[in-house]
Design a protein around this motif. Structure first.
Motif, short mmCIF file in Angstrom:
data_model
loop_
_atom_site.label_atom_id
_atom_site.label_comp_id
_atom_site.label_asym_id
_atom_site.label_seq_id
_atom_site.Cartn_x
_atom_site.Cartn_y
_atom_site.Cartn_z
N LYS A 11 0.82 -1.22 0.00
CA LYS A 11 0.00 0.00 0.00
C LYS A 11 0.86 1.27 0.00
O LYS A 11 1.73 1.45 0.84
N SER A 12 0.58 2.14 -0.95
CA SER A 12 1.36 3.37 -1.07
C SER A 12 0.69 4.54 -0.36
O SER A 12 -0.47 4.49 0.02
N ASP A 13 1.46 5.59 -0.20
CA ASP A 13 1.03 6.78 0.55
C ASP A 13 0.63 7.88 -0.43
O ASP A 13 1.48 8.51 -1.05
N TRP A 14 -0.67 8.10 -0.54
CA TRP A 14 -1.19 9.13 -1.44
C TRP A 14 -1.13 10.52 -0.83
O TRP A 14 -1.33 11.51 -1.52
N SER A 15 -0.82 10.63 0.46
CA SER A 15 -0.87 11.93 1.14
C SER A 15 0.40 12.77 0.94
O SER A 15 0.41 13.94 1.29
N VAL A 16 1.45 12.19 0.39
CA VAL A 16 2.72 12.92 0.33
C VAL A 16 2.83 13.88 -0.85
O VAL A 16 3.73 14.70 -0.88
N ARG A 23 6.03 7.83 -5.51
CA ARG A 23 5.20 7.65 -4.32
C ARG A 23 5.72 6.51 -3.45
O ARG A 23 5.89 5.39 -3.92
N ASN A 26 2.96 3.64 2.58
CA ASN A 26 2.49 4.20 3.85
C ASN A 26 2.85 3.20 4.97
O ASN A 26 3.45 2.15 4.71
N ASP A 27 2.48 3.54 6.21
CA ASP A 27 2.83 2.68 7.35
C ASP A 27 2.26 1.27 7.19
O ASP A 27 2.94 0.28 7.45
N ARG A 28 1.00 1.18 6.78
CA ARG A 28 0.38 -0.13 6.57
C ARG A 28 1.12 -0.91 5.48
O ARG A 28 1.34 -2.12 5.61
N ARG A 30 4.29 -0.65 4.68
CA ARG A 30 5.58 -1.13 5.20
C ARG A 30 5.39 -2.37 6.07
O ARG A 30 6.15 -3.34 5.95
N ARG A 57 7.64 2.74 -4.86
CA ARG A 57 6.86 1.84 -4.00
C ARG A 57 7.19 0.37 -4.23
O ARG A 57 7.10 -0.43 -3.31
#
Length: 162
Positions: A11-16, A23, A26-28, A30, A57
């Motif tokens: 799962k990638s981090d869309w908030s950055v 991209r 995200n924590d999940r 990782r 990612r």
């Protein structure tokens, strides 16, 4: 026999607010990537070669699997690739057990096309982040890999592991 480990990045981090190719996870994501590495080791399904999209990612997912120093090809053509590009890349592989890390929708389409019959799993058809198929080919050389010719050996998703 040749074995393919076909993994969608975690799962990638869309908030950055970075460009798509850059991209990160995200924590999940990782946690999921580490759990997938643990699963591969527990199941004794270890690659001897990696084909990985050049995106951040997929690279981060690979690092967090903690599989050691493996021959790895980071390929731009695996970034958002469709089934034909994924197959072409696989056909150039040299390892006995190859881990391929890529993206949806292409990896989902490839997973569904590469096996003669998909695993009996409710999430196989949509291939969520971190989904991992292990498929066996009755071939001596990856150049002979064809769609619809692999046998499903195992399938998991991070939600089952974390």
């Amino acid at each position: 026999m040749k074995r393919l480990i076909l993994m969608r990045h975690a799962k990638s981090d869309w908030s950055v607010g970075t460009p798509d190719h850059a991209r990160p996870l995200n924590d999940r994501g990782r946690r999921s990537a580490e759990a997938l590495g643990d699963w591969l080791r527990t199941e004794d399904i270890l690659p001897d070669q990696v084909l990985c999209s050049s995106a951040a990612r997929t690279r981060e997912t690979l690092d967090l699997l903690h599989l050691g120093d493996l021959p790895t090809r980071f390929e731009d053509r695996l970034y958002l690739a469709g089934p034909s590009a994924l197959l072409k890349s696989l056909q150039a592989a040299t390892g006995a057990t190859v881990l391929m890390l890529a993206h949806n929708p292409g990896i989902c389409d490839f997973a569904n096309a590469v096996v003669a019959r998909g695993p009996n799993h409710p999430r196989f058809a949509d291939y969520p982040t971190g989904a991992t198929l292990v498929a066996d080919f009755d071939i001596d050389d990856w150049a002979d890999a064809r769609l619809g010719k692999a046998t499903s050996h195992a399938f998991t998703i991070p939600r089952e592991l974390v």
